[in-house]
Design a protein around this motif. Structure first.
Motif, mmCIF file in Angstrom:
data_model
loop_
_atom_site.group_PDB
_atom_site.id
_atom_site.type_symbol
_atom_site.label_atom_id
_atom_site.label_comp_id
_atom_site.label_asym_id
_atom_site.label_seq_id
_atom_site.Cartn_x
_atom_site.Cartn_y
_atom_site.Cartn_z
ATOM 1 N N PRO A 1 -12.315 8.048 9.089
ATOM 2 C CA PRO A 1 -11.359 7.229 9.845
ATOM 3 C C PRO A 1 -10.297 6.617 8.942
ATOM 4 C CG PRO A 1 -13.436 6.060 9.534
ATOM 5 C CD PRO A 1 -13.661 7.446 9.011
ATOM 6 N N ASP A 2 -9.290 6.063 9.555
ATOM 7 C CA ASP A 2 -8.226 5.379 8.821
ATOM 8 C C ASP A 2 -8.809 4.206 8.019
ATOM 9 O OD1 ASP A 2 -6.703 7.118 10.258
ATOM 10 O OD2 ASP A 2 -5.602 5.597 11.399
ATOM 11 N N GLU A 3 -8.217 3.967 6.853
ATOM 12 C CA GLU A 3 -8.519 2.798 6.018
ATOM 13 C C GLU A 3 -10.030 2.648 5.776
ATOM 14 O OE1 GLU A 3 -6.525 -0.691 7.341
ATOM 15 O OE2 GLU A 3 -4.549 0.256 7.304
ATOM 16 N N HIS A 4 -10.635 3.718 5.318
ATOM 17 C CA HIS A 4 -12.085 3.759 5.136
ATOM 18 C C HIS A 4 -12.507 3.523 3.690
ATOM 19 C CE1 HIS A 4 -16.145 4.860 6.354
ATOM 20 N NE2 HIS A 4 -16.217 5.691 5.328
ATOM 21 N N PHE A 5 -11.667 3.908 2.727
ATOM 22 C CA PHE A 5 -12.052 3.886 1.313
ATOM 23 C C PHE A 5 -11.231 2.862 0.520
ATOM 24 C CE2 PHE A 5 -13.180 8.141 2.757
ATOM 25 C CZ PHE A 5 -14.477 8.263 2.257
ATOM 26 N N SER A 6 -11.870 2.339 -0.532
ATOM 27 C CA SER A 6 -11.178 1.412 -1.434
ATOM 28 C C SER A 6 -10.376 2.139 -2.501
ATOM 29 C CB SER A 6 -12.196 0.485 -2.110
ATOM 30 O OG SER A 6 -12.842 -0.322 -1.150
ATOM 31 N N GLY A 7 -10.762 3.371 -2.805
ATOM 32 C CA GLY A 7 -10.060 4.132 -3.821
ATOM 33 C C GLY A 7 -10.343 5.609 -3.660
ATOM 34 N N ALA A 8 -9.456 6.425 -4.213
ATOM 35 C CA ALA A 8 -9.609 7.872 -4.144
ATOM 36 C C ALA A 8 -9.237 8.482 -5.484
ATOM 37 C CB ALA A 8 -8.734 8.456 -3.040
ATOM 38 N N GLU B 1 -3.010 12.505 3.770
ATOM 39 C CA GLU B 1 -4.355 12.257 4.289
ATOM 40 C C GLU B 1 -5.113 11.263 3.408
ATOM 41 O OE1 GLU B 1 -6.574 13.422 7.053
ATOM 42 O OE2 GLU B 1 -4.516 13.064 7.643
ATOM 43 N N ILE B 2 -4.954 11.372 2.098
ATOM 44 C CA ILE B 2 -5.585 10.397 1.206
ATOM 45 C C ILE B 2 -5.048 9.005 1.504
ATOM 46 C CG2 ILE B 2 -5.791 9.654 -1.199
ATOM 47 C CD1 ILE B 2 -5.805 12.609 -1.989
ATOM 48 N N CYS B 3 -3.746 8.902 1.690
ATOM 49 C CA CYS B 3 -3.151 7.606 2.011
ATOM 50 C C CYS B 3 -3.709 7.071 3.326
ATOM 51 C CB CYS B 3 -1.633 7.746 2.080
ATOM 52 S SG CYS B 3 -0.760 6.188 2.316
ATOM 53 N N ARG B 4 -3.879 7.938 4.305
ATOM 54 C CA ARG B 4 -4.379 7.512 5.612
ATOM 55 C C ARG B 4 -5.762 6.886 5.517
ATOM 56 N NH1 ARG B 4 -7.913 9.396 9.153
ATOM 57 N NH2 ARG B 4 -8.213 11.392 8.095
ATOM 58 N N VAL B 5 -6.661 7.494 4.728
ATOM 59 C CA VAL B 5 -8.054 7.031 4.706
ATOM 60 C C VAL B 5 -8.276 5.894 3.702
ATOM 61 C CG1 VAL B 5 -8.894 9.277 5.450
ATOM 62 C CG2 VAL B 5 -8.830 8.756 3.000
ATOM 63 N N LEU B 6 -7.245 5.521 2.955
ATOM 64 C CA LEU B 6 -7.373 4.388 2.040
ATOM 65 C C LEU B 6 -7.057 3.075 2.752
ATOM 66 C CD1 LEU B 6 -5.721 5.556 -1.318
ATOM 67 C CD2 LEU B 6 -8.145 5.086 -0.904
ATOM 68 N N LYS B 7 -7.774 2.037 2.375
ATOM 69 C CA LYS B 7 -7.445 0.700 2.845
ATOM 70 C C LYS B 7 -6.109 0.274 2.263
ATOM 71 C CE LYS B 7 -12.320 -0.626 3.130
ATOM 72 N NZ LYS B 7 -13.389 -1.518 2.616
ATOM 73 N N HIS B 8 -5.442 -0.668 2.919
ATOM 74 C CA HIS B 8 -4.177 -1.172 2.397
ATOM 75 C C HIS B 8 -4.415 -1.763 1.003
ATOM 76 C CE1 HIS B 8 -0.092 -2.652 2.500
ATOM 77 N NE2 HIS B 8 -0.531 -3.804 2.034
ATOM 78 N N HIS C 1 -1.100 2.556 -5.701
ATOM 79 C CA HIS C 1 -1.759 1.793 -4.639
ATOM 80 C C HIS C 1 -1.072 2.075 -3.316
ATOM 81 C CE1 HIS C 1 -4.454 -0.723 -7.101
ATOM 82 N NE2 HIS C 1 -3.527 -0.544 -8.018
ATOM 83 N N LYS C 2 -1.874 2.072 -2.256
ATOM 84 C CA LYS C 2 -1.324 2.314 -0.927
ATOM 85 C C LYS C 2 -0.385 1.181 -0.547
ATOM 86 C CE LYS C 2 -2.674 3.133 3.893
ATOM 87 N NZ LYS C 2 -3.787 3.436 4.811
ATOM 88 N N ARG C 3 0.857 1.570 -0.309
ATOM 89 C CA ARG C 3 1.886 0.593 0.056
ATOM 90 C C ARG C 3 1.974 0.438 1.571
ATOM 91 N NH1 ARG C 3 5.711 3.424 -1.702
ATOM 92 N NH2 ARG C 3 6.419 4.235 0.301
#
Length: 261
Positions: free
Chosen positions: A113-120, A139-146, A249-251
């Motif tokens: 799901p979206d925003e699922h991981f702290s880091g990739a 896709e990596i950006c999608r599943v990372l938390k802000h 970092h996810k912006r």
């Protein structure tokens, strides 16, 4: 870097070597050659992660042969790997109780799901992508938390060895060898290597802000060529070293791309 962090990485690496020695599957030789070639890089990546101090689950993209996934887990990080064909190294996955999901990352959305991981981590994988690198990063950006981080490493097309091969009239990566890995290993070899500016553009266009951009090289001295190369690296600007290392970092969400048909 704290000595305890380095020591923990060394212990995890020793444990992984022991597991590889016990592996009797068809992947045994792949495990040995890959771990011998990349052990120093794995330890360097673990040190970078320790400095980032992640809290929460990590995603290892392009996991097989699953060495980094195993090292992360042994170092105490909750981690899930994704790979196009994890069954290739099922013996190691089963023995070490790794969580590795099957996903063709260039053709299918990541199964999270979206925003699922702290880091990739996308380490030494970007150069293997042959269909749609932008989709993979989106896709990596999608599943990372802000604010979640991306650690991306990839060979530098302007490294001293690559420039030397070019001057000698040789390909940076031999196409016959690299395409042959589709049958031998089950994934493409190096499709192309990138400049640092090119990788930065991909990352920033995918919803990330850059924290650091650097270079590094393997300073092991296994033969006389390594000693000469190490000396050359000391004399040349850092931008000619072997690997590009980017922490971002996810912006924001970035472009939500759909897989190509």
């Amino acid at each position: 870097m704290r000595a305890s962090t380095v020591a923990a990485g060394e212990v995890a690496l020793q444990n992984l070597w022991s597991a590889v020695h016990r592996d009797c599957s068809l992947a045994r030789q792949w495990h040995f050659s890959n771990l011998a070639a990349h052990a120093q890089r794995y330890l360097a990546d673990l040190q970078l992660l320790a400095a980032l101090a992640p809290v929460g689950a990590l995603l290892d993209v392009g996991s097989a042969p699953c060495h980094m996934t195993a090292l992360l887990q042994d170092s105490g990080y909750p981690v899930i790997g994704v790979d196009i064909a994890p069954q290739r190294v099922a013996r190691l996955i089963d023995e070490l109780h790794l969580d590795v999901r099957q996903c063709d990352i260039e053709r299918s959305p990541l199964p999270f799901p979206d925003e699922h991981f702290s880091g990739a981590l996308l380490c030494d994988t970007f150069e293997h992508l042959r269909i749609d690198p932008a989709f993979v990063l989106s896709e990596i950006c999608r599943v990372l938390k802000h604010g979640g981080f991306l650690l991306l490493t990839t060979p530098n097309v302007y490294s001293l060895p690559s420039l030397a091969r070019f001057v000698l009239g040789r390909s940076i990566a031999d196409p016959l060898t690299e395409f042959g890995k589709l049958r031998r290993l089950g994934h493409m070899g190096h499709v192309r290597e990138y400049s640092c500016a090119e990788v930065r553009r991909f990352v920033m266009a995918s919803g990330f802000s850059l924290q650091s951009v650097g270079y590094r090289h393997d300073d092991r001295q296994r033969c006389w060529r390594d000693r000469i190369l190490r000396l050359a690296y000391r004399m040349a600007p850092r931008c000619f070293q072997r690997d590009i290392v980017i922490v971002a970092h996810k912006r924001d969400r970035g472009p939500l791309l759909q897989p190509l048909p």
